[in-house]
Enzyme design. Sequence first.
Site, PDB file in Angstrom:
ATOM      1  N   TYR A  69      27.104  48.366  46.806  1.00 26.76           N
ATOM      2  CA  TYR A  69      28.163  49.149  46.202  1.00 26.76           C
ATOM      3  C   TYR A  69      28.077  50.621  46.589  1.00 26.76           C
ATOM      4  O   TYR A  69      28.889  51.419  46.141  1.00 26.76           O
ATOM      5  CB  TYR A  69      28.091  49.046  44.674  1.00 26.76           C
ATOM      6  CG  TYR A  69      28.494  47.699  44.144  1.00 26.76           C
ATOM      7  CD1 TYR A  69      29.801  47.449  43.750  1.00 26.76           C
ATOM      8  CD2 TYR A  69      27.564  46.674  44.042  1.00 26.76           C
ATOM      9  CE1 TYR A  69      30.179  46.215  43.261  1.00 26.76           C
ATOM     10  CE2 TYR A  69      27.927  45.436  43.551  1.00 26.76           C
ATOM     11  CZ  TYR A  69      29.234  45.210  43.165  1.00 26.76           C
ATOM     12  OH  TYR A  69      29.590  43.976  42.681  1.00 26.76           O
TER      13      TYR A  69
ATOM     14  N   ARG B 267      34.669  50.244  40.066  1.00 26.88           N
ATOM     15  CA  ARG B 267      33.221  50.218  39.779  1.00 26.88           C
ATOM     16  C   ARG B 267      32.453  50.689  41.005  1.00 26.88           C
ATOM     17  O   ARG B 267      31.489  51.452  40.891  1.00 26.88           O
ATOM     18  CB  ARG B 267      32.802  48.809  39.382  1.00 26.88           C
ATOM     19  CG  ARG B 267      31.296  48.586  39.249  1.00 26.88           C
ATOM     20  CD  ARG B 267      31.045  47.209  38.647  1.00 26.88           C
ATOM     21  NE  ARG B 267      29.684  46.722  38.847  1.00 26.88           N
ATOM     22  CZ  ARG B 267      28.641  47.041  38.082  1.00 26.88           C
ATOM     23  NH1 ARG B 267      28.807  47.888  37.072  1.00 26.88           N
ATOM     24  NH2 ARG B 267      27.449  46.534  38.301  1.00 26.88           N
TER      25      ARG B 267
ATOM     26  N   ARG C 133      31.875  46.904  34.401  1.00 28.55           N
ATOM     27  CA  ARG C 133      32.600  45.740  34.898  1.00 28.55           C
ATOM     28  C   ARG C 133      33.835  45.495  34.032  1.00 28.55           C
ATOM     29  O   ARG C 133      33.870  45.859  32.863  1.00 28.55           O
ATOM     30  CB  ARG C 133      31.719  44.496  34.893  1.00 28.55           C
ATOM     31  CG  ARG C 133      30.480  44.597  35.768  1.00 28.55           C
ATOM     32  CD  ARG C 133      29.647  43.328  35.664  1.00 28.55           C
ATOM     33  NE  ARG C 133      28.462  43.370  36.525  1.00 28.55           N
ATOM     34  CZ  ARG C 133      27.273  43.826  36.155  1.00 28.55           C
ATOM     35  NH1 ARG C 133      27.107  44.273  34.915  1.00 28.55           N
ATOM     36  NH2 ARG C 133      26.259  43.825  36.995  1.00 28.55           N
TER      37      ARG C 133
ATOM     38  N   HIS D 298      22.783  47.038  37.700  1.00 31.05           N
ATOM     39  CA  HIS D 298      22.356  46.235  38.839  1.00 31.05           C
ATOM     40  C   HIS D 298      20.870  45.905  38.714  1.00 31.05           C
ATOM     41  O   HIS D 298      20.059  46.767  38.387  1.00 31.05           O
ATOM     42  CB  HIS D 298      22.612  46.974  40.153  1.00 31.05           C
ATOM     43  CG  HIS D 298      24.064  47.071  40.505  1.00 31.05           C
ATOM     44  ND1 HIS D 298      24.839  48.137  40.149  1.00 31.05           N
ATOM     45  CD2 HIS D 298      24.879  46.210  41.166  1.00 31.05           C
ATOM     46  CE1 HIS D 298      26.083  47.941  40.586  1.00 31.05           C
ATOM     47  NE2 HIS D 298      26.125  46.778  41.200  1.00 31.05           N
TER      48      HIS D 298
ATOM     49  N   HIS E 236      38.003  46.051  40.508  1.00 30.10           N
ATOM     50  CA  HIS E 236      36.555  46.081  40.689  1.00 30.10           C
ATOM     51  C   HIS E 236      36.136  47.194  41.654  1.00 30.10           C
ATOM     52  O   HIS E 236      35.009  47.696  41.579  1.00 30.10           O
ATOM     53  CB  HIS E 236      36.051  44.740  41.209  1.00 30.10           C
ATOM     54  CG  HIS E 236      34.564  44.624  41.233  1.00 30.10           C
ATOM     55  ND1 HIS E 236      33.802  44.468  40.092  1.00 30.10           N
ATOM     56  CD2 HIS E 236      33.675  44.683  42.263  1.00 30.10           C
ATOM     57  CE1 HIS E 236      32.522  44.408  40.409  1.00 30.10           C
ATOM     58  NE2 HIS E 236      32.421  44.552  41.722  1.00 30.10           N
TER      59      HIS E 236
ATOM     60  N   LYS F  43      26.542  40.786  32.539  1.00 32.20           N
ATOM     61  CA  LYS F  43      26.573  39.701  33.513  1.00 32.20           C
ATOM     62  C   LYS F  43      25.182  39.170  33.797  1.00 32.20           C
ATOM     63  O   LYS F  43      24.986  37.957  33.970  1.00 32.20           O
ATOM     64  CB  LYS F  43      27.218  40.207  34.812  1.00 32.20           C
ATOM     65  CG  LYS F  43      27.325  39.161  35.910  1.00 32.20           C
ATOM     66  CD  LYS F  43      27.984  39.752  37.134  1.00 32.20           C
ATOM     67  CE  LYS F  43      28.067  38.720  38.256  1.00 32.20           C
ATOM     68  NZ  LYS F  43      28.709  39.298  39.478  1.00 32.20           N
TER      69      LYS F  43
END
Length: 324
Positions: free
Chosen positions: A311, A279, A196, A302, A276, A221
Site C-alpha cells: 500500500y 485507504r 477499511r 497491517h 479502497h 479484518k
Amino acid sequence: MASFEKRSGNWRAIVQRQGHGRLTRTFDTKAQAEAWAATIESEIARGLFVSRTEAENTTLGDLLDRYEREIVFAKKGAQIERYRLNRFRESPLAHRSIASIRGTDLALWRDQRLREVSPATVGREMNILGHVFETARKEWGIALVNPVRDIRRPPAPNARTRRLVDDEQARLVAAAHTYGGEIGALITWAIETAMRRGEIAAMRWEHLDRKDRVLLIPETKNGTPRQVPLSTAALAVLDALPRRLDGRVWSMRPDSISQAFERVCKAAGIEGLTFHDLRHEATSRFFEQGFNPMEVASITGHKTLQMLKRYTHLRAADLAKRIK
C-alpha cells in the site's frame, strides 16, 4: 486373495481381511478392479491401509454443505464465502466423490474460471476450496488428498498503486457535496484514517474517545482490535455528524458506500479509483508525513511490513524534498 464379480457389465472387487471387514468397489473393467484390489491388499499387508469409504461416498457438494454448516457461519466474511461455495456447487465437480477429484480436474476448472473472472478471484476461490479439503482431512478425519495443493495458482495481480492526483480530492468533495448524504464525510474520513470500508461502516459512538482523540476498532479484518489516532480534520467530520439513536456513526452499509463512491467519481469525471484506494492514499500520506513503518502499521492494522509495502508507493517528488 481378492475375489471379483461381474454385475450388469461392471466388475466388483471384494477384499476381505481380518480387522478390516469386507471392502468392495465397482469398476468398468476387470483390470481396474484387479489393480484396485492389489493396491488395497498391499497397503493392508504393510500396515498402511486407511479406509477411503467415507471419501468415496461423499460428494464435493456434500462436503461444501457441511463446511458451510460447521465452519462458515462463524466467519466474519460468511456472506462472501457462501457466494464462493455456491460457485463450486454449480460445477459438475460438485456431483463427484471427493476421492475421485484430482489436481487435473481442478486445473481444468481453474482454466475455465480464468476465462470468466480475474486471476485474483480464482485465487480466492482456490483458497477456500483448499481450506474445505484441509478441514475435511484434519478435523473431520476423512482420508483424502487435498487436490488443490497439486495445481498451479494464477499469477498474483500487481498491487494497486492508484493515488489521488492533481485536484482529484477537491473534485471528489465537490461532487459528493452535490450528491448529498454521508458520502462526502466518508471520503474525508477514509483519507484521514486509512480505515477499511467495513471498519468505517461498523463504527459506533461508544468507541470514540474524544479526549484522547482515538477511535477503538474492536473487530478488524485480522482479528486484532486497534485504536486509530484521529486528526483534527477527522474530528471535525465527527463533530458535524448527528447522533443516531442506534449508536452507529454512519447509516450506510459497506456496499452502499462503494456504490455511492462510484457515482461520485463518475460525476467528478474521475476514472480508475475505488473507495479502497482512499485507504492506500491515506497510508501513503502517513509515510510522507514521516511516520515509520511500525507507527503506520499500528494505525492501519497491517500485520506484516510486507503487507504494508503493497500500500506504500511514495511520491518521488515528496521524497526529494527530504533529501539534503
